[in-house]
Design an enzyme around this catalytic site. Structure first.
Site, PDB file in Angstrom:
ATOM      1  N   HIS A 191      -3.207  -4.750  -1.589  1.00  0.00           N
ATOM      2  CA  HIS A 191      -2.408  -5.487  -2.465  1.00  0.00           C
ATOM      3  C   HIS A 191      -0.903  -5.103  -2.411  1.00  0.00           C
ATOM      4  CE1 HIS A 191      -3.507  -3.042  -6.386  1.00  0.00           C
ATOM      5  NE2 HIS A 191      -2.235  -2.650  -5.846  1.00  0.00           N
ATOM      6  N   ASN A 197      -6.753  -1.797  -1.348  1.00  0.00           N
ATOM      7  CA  ASN A 197      -7.177  -3.071  -0.821  1.00  0.00           C
ATOM      8  C   ASN A 197      -5.968  -3.778  -0.217  1.00  0.00           C
ATOM      9  OD1 ASN A 197      -5.861  -3.993  -2.968  1.00  0.00           O
ATOM     10  ND2 ASN A 197      -7.560  -4.914  -4.245  1.00  0.00           N
ATOM     11  N   ASP A 212       6.358  -6.573 -10.829  1.00  0.00           N
ATOM     12  CA  ASP A 212       5.084  -7.053 -11.690  1.00  0.00           C
ATOM     13  C   ASP A 212       4.977  -6.159 -13.016  1.00  0.00           C
ATOM     14  OD1 ASP A 212       4.495  -4.534 -10.709  1.00  0.00           O
ATOM     15  OD2 ASP A 212       3.011  -5.396  -9.355  1.00  0.00           O
ATOM     16  N   GLU A 232      -3.457  -9.807  -4.866  1.00  0.00           N
ATOM     17  CA  GLU A 232      -4.588  -9.250  -4.628  1.00  0.00           C
ATOM     18  C   GLU A 232      -5.274 -10.084  -3.457  1.00  0.00           C
ATOM     19  OE1 GLU A 232      -5.847  -6.443  -5.718  1.00  0.00           O
ATOM     20  OE2 GLU A 232      -5.787  -6.545  -8.002  1.00  0.00           O
TER      21      GLU A 232
HETATM   22  C1  F6R Z   1       3.415  -1.702  -8.677  1.00  0.00           C
HETATM   23  C2  F6R Z   1       2.769  -2.501  -7.736  1.00  0.00           C
HETATM   24  C3  F6R Z   1       1.622  -1.915  -7.105  1.00  0.00           C
HETATM   25  C4  F6R Z   1       1.407  -0.685  -6.544  1.00  0.00           C
HETATM   26  C5  F6R Z   1       0.084  -0.294  -6.100  1.00  0.00           C
HETATM   27  C6  F6R Z   1       0.115   1.353  -5.426  1.00  0.00           C
HETATM   28  O1  F6R Z   1       4.624  -2.332  -9.268  1.00  0.00           O
HETATM   29  O2  F6R Z   1       3.090  -3.547  -7.516  1.00  0.00           O
HETATM   30  O3  F6R Z   1       1.213  -2.886  -6.048  1.00  0.00           O
HETATM   31  O4  F6R Z   1       2.336  -0.236  -5.884  1.00  0.00           O
HETATM   32  O5  F6R Z   1      -0.940  -0.422  -6.841  1.00  0.00           O
HETATM   33  O6  F6R Z   1      -0.018   2.196  -6.642  1.00  0.00           O
HETATM   34  P1  F6R Z   1       0.257   3.640  -6.659  1.00  0.00           P
HETATM   35  O7  F6R Z   1       1.462   3.832  -5.867  1.00  0.00           O
HETATM   36  O8  F6R Z   1       0.010   4.159  -7.989  1.00  0.00           O
HETATM   37  O9  F6R Z   1      -1.017   4.270  -5.715  1.00  0.00           O
END
Ligand code: F6R
Length: 247
Positions: free
Chosen positions: A140, A138, A69, A145
């Site tokens: 994701h 959550n 992403d 989401e």
């Molecule tokens: C990042 C991504 C997100 C993160 C998630 C957890 O490329 O796709 O899904 O993996 O938001 O983020 P952290 O590791 O910062 O807790």
């Protein structure tokens, strides 16, 4: 069960185990396709890959990568963009050919063009041999989401308030966090040969329990992983603390 769980004592051990999963693939298939993630969770894993490369244990010269992403509106020179992150944390420290790394163009304003380019890249490379995932509080994965239904293909996402608040720690203040992103869809993620999801810390514990033992529900996007034939969830003790099947 398709999901294999690895509980590690801490973040460092989780990172080493995650790096080992990538290392195995790079060693056995030099021209592999790596599906990569950003965020704070994989940082130490990338450090380990860089250390292994420096030590002569890994050669990325034939490897290719696609990231999950990117924030819409942020370009490669913006230090908060995921392209910048990948260059800084990994690509500049290993011998991957930068032309063989793909992060969707956050500066492309047109969703159809940006997501079309991501889909075209995935088609050209073929399915990732391994997809690294972090997880949102959550549930994701990528920026898929919680929703009424799973979105299968690459798409533009409106980030939820909780994701914006969680990511604000990287920005000067919350108002600077982009509100939109481009993301692989659930179908893109599920097409990887192997999926490795990493989680560290108590804040991720509930999402990990729901991922492993909840019903498969688009309101917890990570729960779809129960349907994938080869998933490894690598967690530290805090992230494992709510797994009901461990008690
Ligand atoms: C990042 C991504 C997100 C993160 C998630 C957890 O490329 O796709 O899904 O993996 O938001 O983020 P952290 O590791 O910062 O807790």
């Amino acid at each position: 069960m398709a999901i294999r769980l690895v509980v590690c004592k801490d973040y460092d051990e989780m990172s080493r185990r995650g790096a080992d999963e990538i290392a195995k693939i790079v060693q056995s298939k030099p021209e592999c396709v790596l599906g990569l993630a950003t965020g704070s969770t994989p940082c130490r894993l990338y450090e380990y890959l860089a250390e292994d490369y420096k030590a002569g244990k890994l050669d990325f010269s034939k490897a290719r990568s696609v990231n999950l992403d990117e924030y819409k509106g942020l370009g490669p020179d913006d230090d908060q963009s995921y392209r910048f992150f990948m260059n800084r944390e990994l690509f500049s420290k290993i011998n991957i050919n930068i032309e063989n790394t793909f992060v969707v163009n956050g500066l492309e304003p047109d969703e159809k063009i940006a997501c079309g380019e991501l889909e075209a890249q995935l088609d050209e490379y073929g399915p990732a041999d391994i997809q690294i995932l972090g997880i949102g509080e959550n549930g994701h994965i990528g920026f898929n989401e919680p929703a009424e239904q799973f979105t299968l293909r690459a798409h533009e996402v409106a980030l939820t308030e909780s994701t914006i608040a969680a990511n604000a720690r990287f920005f000067e203040d919350e108002s600077k966090v982009p509100t939109k992103a481009y993301s692989m869809g659930i179908g893109n993620i599920m097409s990887a040969g192997k999926i490795v999801l990493l989680a560290s810390g108590e804040k991720k514990a509930e999402a990990i329990e729901k991922t492993m033992n909840g019903i498969v529900d688009p309101k917890v996007p990570s729960s779809i992983l129960q349907l994938h034939p080869d998933v490894v969830i690598i967690v530290d003790l805090a992230a494992a603390s709510k797994i009901s099947t461990l008690k």
